[in-house]
Design a protein around this motif. Structure first.
Motif, PDB file in Angstrom:
ATOM      1  N   THR A  22      -0.141 -19.561  99.885  1.00  0.00           N
ATOM      2  CA  THR A  22      -0.798 -20.297  98.800  1.00  0.00           C
ATOM      3  C   THR A  22       0.137 -20.419  97.602  1.00  0.00           C
ATOM      4  OG1 THR A  22      -2.993 -19.512  99.462  1.00  0.00           O
ATOM      5  CG2 THR A  22      -2.769 -20.389  97.233  1.00  0.00           C
ATOM      6  N   LEU A  23       0.432 -21.659  97.237  1.00  0.00           N
ATOM      7  CA  LEU A  23       1.169 -21.936  96.005  1.00  0.00           C
ATOM      8  C   LEU A  23       0.156 -22.341  94.939  1.00  0.00           C
ATOM      9  CD1 LEU A  23       3.859 -22.398  94.446  1.00  0.00           C
ATOM     10  CD2 LEU A  23       3.732 -24.788  95.214  1.00  0.00           C
ATOM     11  N   THR A  24       0.171 -21.644  93.807  1.00  0.00           N
ATOM     12  CA  THR A  24      -0.738 -21.936  92.712  1.00  0.00           C
ATOM     13  C   THR A  24       0.034 -22.591  91.578  1.00  0.00           C
ATOM     14  OG1 THR A  24      -2.209 -20.104  93.261  1.00  0.00           O
ATOM     15  CG2 THR A  24      -2.328 -20.951  91.018  1.00  0.00           C
ATOM     16  N   VAL A  25      -0.456 -23.738  91.160  1.00  0.00           N
ATOM     17  CA  VAL A  25       0.154 -24.513  90.081  1.00  0.00           C
ATOM     18  C   VAL A  25      -0.875 -24.627  88.962  1.00  0.00           C
ATOM     19  CG1 VAL A  25       1.217 -26.718  89.446  1.00  0.00           C
ATOM     20  CG2 VAL A  25       1.491 -25.829  91.777  1.00  0.00           C
ATOM     21  N   GLU A  26      -0.491 -24.251  87.745  1.00  0.00           N
ATOM     22  CA  GLU A  26      -1.407 -24.319  86.610  1.00  0.00           C
ATOM     23  C   GLU A  26      -0.790 -25.155  85.495  1.00  0.00           C
ATOM     24  OE1 GLU A  26      -4.156 -20.480  86.401  1.00  0.00           O
ATOM     25  OE2 GLU A  26      -2.034 -19.951  86.243  1.00  0.00           O
ATOM     26  N   THR A  27      -1.605 -25.995  84.885  1.00  0.00           N
ATOM     27  CA  THR A  27      -1.128 -26.861  83.813  1.00  0.00           C
ATOM     28  C   THR A  27      -2.270 -27.139  82.851  1.00  0.00           C
ATOM     29  OG1 THR A  27       0.107 -28.898  83.367  1.00  0.00           O
ATOM     30  CG2 THR A  27      -1.680 -29.048  84.971  1.00  0.00           C
ATOM     31  N   GLU A  28      -1.949 -27.756  81.718  1.00  0.00           N
ATOM     32  CA  GLU A  28      -2.962 -28.155  80.752  1.00  0.00           C
ATOM     33  C   GLU A  28      -2.926 -29.663  80.567  1.00  0.00           C
ATOM     34  OE1 GLU A  28      -2.455 -25.944  77.135  1.00  0.00           O
ATOM     35  OE2 GLU A  28      -3.037 -24.030  78.078  1.00  0.00           O
ATOM     36  N   LEU A  29      -4.112 -30.253  80.455  1.00  0.00           N
ATOM     37  CA  LEU A  29      -4.271 -31.692  80.281  1.00  0.00           C
ATOM     38  C   LEU A  29      -4.897 -31.932  78.912  1.00  0.00           C
ATOM     39  CD1 LEU A  29      -5.927 -32.421  83.766  1.00  0.00           C
ATOM     40  CD2 LEU A  29      -3.472 -32.335  83.232  1.00  0.00           C
ATOM     41  N   VAL A  30      -4.187 -32.710  78.076  1.00  0.00           N
ATOM     42  CA  VAL A  30      -4.665 -32.945  76.710  1.00  0.00           C
ATOM     43  C   VAL A  30      -4.717 -34.446  76.457  1.00  0.00           C
ATOM     44  CG1 VAL A  30      -4.284 -32.539  74.255  1.00  0.00           C
ATOM     45  CG2 VAL A  30      -3.677 -30.757  75.926  1.00  0.00           C
ATOM     46  N   PRO A  31      -5.915 -35.007  76.254  1.00  0.00           N
ATOM     47  CA  PRO A  31      -6.034 -36.446  76.005  1.00  0.00           C
ATOM     48  C   PRO A  31      -5.729 -36.774  74.549  1.00  0.00           C
ATOM     49  CG  PRO A  31      -8.191 -35.442  75.965  1.00  0.00           C
ATOM     50  CD  PRO A  31      -7.215 -34.337  76.300  1.00  0.00           C
ATOM     51  N   PRO A  32      -5.472 -38.056  74.237  1.00  0.00           N
ATOM     52  CA  PRO A  32      -5.231 -38.454  72.844  1.00  0.00           C
ATOM     53  C   PRO A  32      -6.404 -38.051  71.954  1.00  0.00           C
ATOM     54  CG  PRO A  32      -4.717 -40.255  74.340  1.00  0.00           C
ATOM     55  CD  PRO A  32      -5.379 -39.196  75.163  1.00  0.00           C
ATOM     56  N   GLY A  33      -6.082 -37.441  70.830  1.00  0.00           N
ATOM     57  CA  GLY A  33      -7.130 -37.037  69.911  1.00  0.00           C
ATOM     58  C   GLY A  33      -7.961 -35.881  70.406  1.00  0.00           C
ATOM     59  N   ALA A  34      -7.559 -35.250  71.507  1.00  0.00           N
ATOM     60  CA  ALA A  34      -8.293 -34.131  72.091  1.00  0.00           C
ATOM     61  C   ALA A  34      -9.751 -34.486  72.352  1.00  0.00           C
ATOM     62  CB  ALA A  34      -8.188 -32.893  71.201  1.00  0.00           C
ATOM     63  N   LYS A  35     -10.001 -35.745  72.713  1.00  0.00           N
ATOM     64  CA  LYS A  35     -11.362 -36.184  72.977  1.00  0.00           C
ATOM     65  C   LYS A  35     -11.763 -35.827  74.412  1.00  0.00           C
ATOM     66  CE  LYS A  35     -11.105 -40.056  69.728  1.00  0.00           C
ATOM     67  NZ  LYS A  35     -11.183 -41.538  69.562  1.00  0.00           N
ATOM     68  N   PRO A  36     -13.034 -35.608  74.661  1.00  0.00           N
ATOM     69  CA  PRO A  36     -13.483 -35.302  76.032  1.00  0.00           C
ATOM     70  C   PRO A  36     -13.112 -36.422  77.003  1.00  0.00           C
ATOM     71  CG  PRO A  36     -15.230 -34.882  74.437  1.00  0.00           C
ATOM     72  CD  PRO A  36     -14.146 -35.609  73.693  1.00  0.00           C
ATOM     73  N   PHE A  37     -12.833 -36.055  78.240  1.00  0.00           N
ATOM     74  CA  PHE A  37     -12.523 -37.055  79.260  1.00  0.00           C
ATOM     75  C   PHE A  37     -12.978 -36.546  80.617  1.00  0.00           C
ATOM     76  CE2 PHE A  37      -8.999 -34.177  79.574  1.00  0.00           C
ATOM     77  CZ  PHE A  37      -8.538 -34.261  80.886  1.00  0.00           C
ATOM     78  N   GLY A  38     -13.200 -37.473  81.527  1.00  0.00           N
ATOM     79  CA  GLY A  38     -13.584 -37.115  82.878  1.00  0.00           C
ATOM     80  C   GLY A  38     -12.368 -36.973  83.767  1.00  0.00           C
ATOM     81  N   LEU A  39     -12.331 -35.930  84.568  1.00  0.00           N
ATOM     82  CA  LEU A  39     -11.217 -35.696  85.489  1.00  0.00           C
ATOM     83  C   LEU A  39     -11.614 -36.167  86.875  1.00  0.00           C
ATOM     84  CD1 LEU A  39      -8.440 -34.469  86.129  1.00  0.00           C
ATOM     85  CD2 LEU A  39      -9.613 -32.282  86.552  1.00  0.00           C
ATOM     86  N   ASP A  40     -10.959 -37.224  87.344  1.00  0.00           N
ATOM     87  CA  ASP A  40     -11.176 -37.713  88.704  1.00  0.00           C
ATOM     88  C   ASP A  40     -10.170 -37.018  89.608  1.00  0.00           C
ATOM     89  OD1 ASP A  40     -11.456 -39.051  91.082  1.00  0.00           O
ATOM     90  OD2 ASP A  40     -11.497 -41.061  90.204  1.00  0.00           O
ATOM     91  N   ARG A  41     -10.622 -35.979  90.298  1.00  0.00           N
ATOM     92  CA  ARG A  41      -9.701 -35.178  91.106  1.00  0.00           C
ATOM     93  C   ARG A  41      -9.043 -35.987  92.216  1.00  0.00           C
ATOM     94  NH1 ARG A  41     -14.284 -31.511  91.132  1.00  0.00           N
ATOM     95  NH2 ARG A  41     -14.593 -32.116  93.306  1.00  0.00           N
ATOM     96  N   SER A  42      -9.710 -37.041  92.689  1.00  0.00           N
ATOM     97  CA  SER A  42      -9.180 -37.813  93.814  1.00  0.00           C
ATOM     98  C   SER A  42      -7.925 -38.590  93.441  1.00  0.00           C
ATOM     99  CB  SER A  42     -10.243 -38.772  94.347  1.00  0.00           C
ATOM    100  OG  SER A  42     -10.519 -39.799  93.403  1.00  0.00           O
TER     101      SER A  42
END
Length: 269
Positions: free
Chosen positions: A226-246
């Protein structure tokens, strides 16, 4: 801003700063072959001075991804760039991803009229870096005919295509699972890939379809298969957003090889 004008594959450099000032020593469009009656495979070849590099489509925290416009080209319905496997550079706690020495980007050109030649007019904005980064505006024009292609040009494009990341399944990728949790200004994303090691210091790269969302450099660790990859996702203005995993694009770069996969399942799916 430095400019390079290439006409019919011959590089001319009027009023161009010395190569040591921007690191790009030559740029050209090279012909290849027709992969089907409506599609021509060509290449964008860049040669860099020693110690300089240019960037991949996901360049890391400090890089500049290539931006290419085909406006003004003739007999081209669409152009698609292919990305050979890049290198990972770790410098002063900063990770960048790209290419040194020479790189050929295969270009898939869909023609409007297969009976006519293709007139390429490309303008590329490149980040070229040594200790500092310099934006270089490259203008290239060429009329392409596959009968003009030399064996060396065809071989260079074929080698670049062969060096692209392979589909994950071809390397034994069995599953890709995502877990997302809110952070103050976005989401923290964890991706677990069940796959054999690629060797070396594996680096996972997460790409979002929305390029306005900032993706941090990843942390990577392996436990068995198992390779685990971790990252952070930050949208413009730190506004809420939906993550489409597909629609996530996940690339793993290893020791002389790379794999690529799209999408992941939720940890509770």
């Amino acid at each position: 801003m430095s400019r390079i004008l290439a006409t019919l594959g011959l590089i001319t450099m009027p009023a161009l700063a010395p190569a040591q000032d921007h690191g790009l020593t030559s740029a050209s469009i090279i012909p290849g072959w027709k992969s089907d009656p409506n599609t021509m495979i060509a290449g964008l070849r860049l040669t860099l001075a020693p110690g300089w590099k240019t960037y991949w489509r996901a360049p890391g925290d400090a890089g500049i991804p290539p931006q290419i416009s085909w406006a003004g080209s003739g007999n081209i319905a669409s152009a698609r760039i292919r990305w050979p496997r890049p290198n990972v550079y770790e410098t002063r706690d900063m990770r960048t991803i790209g290419y040194s020495h020479e790189v050929v980007f295969p270009i898939e050109l869909t023609m409007v009229d297969p009976s006519r030649p293709v007139n390429v007019h490309a303008e590329a904005l490149l980040g070229v870096c040594e200790s500092i980064c310099v934006p270089v505006d490259v203008k290239l024009t060429r009329t392409l005919d596959t009968e003009q292609a030399t064996p060396a040009e065809v071989q260079a494009i074929r080698e670049a295509l062969a060096d692209m990341p392979k589909p994950g399944a071809a390397h034994g990728l069995r599953s890709t699972t995502c877990t997302a949790e809110p952070i103050r200004d976005g989401l923290k994303l964890r991706v677990d890939l069940q796959m054999p090691p690629l060797g070396g210091n594996e680096v996972g790269v997460i790409e979002m379809p929305d390029k306005d969302i900032w993706v941090s450099d990843s942390t990577n660790h392996r436990t068995g298969d198992t390779l685990t990859v971790e990252t952070e996702l930050v949208p413009p203005g730190a506004k809420p957003f939906g993550l489409d995993r597909s629609k996530l694009r996940i690339t793993v770069l290893g020791d002389g090889q790379a794999i690529e996969t799209y999408g992941c399942t939720g940890s509770s799916d």
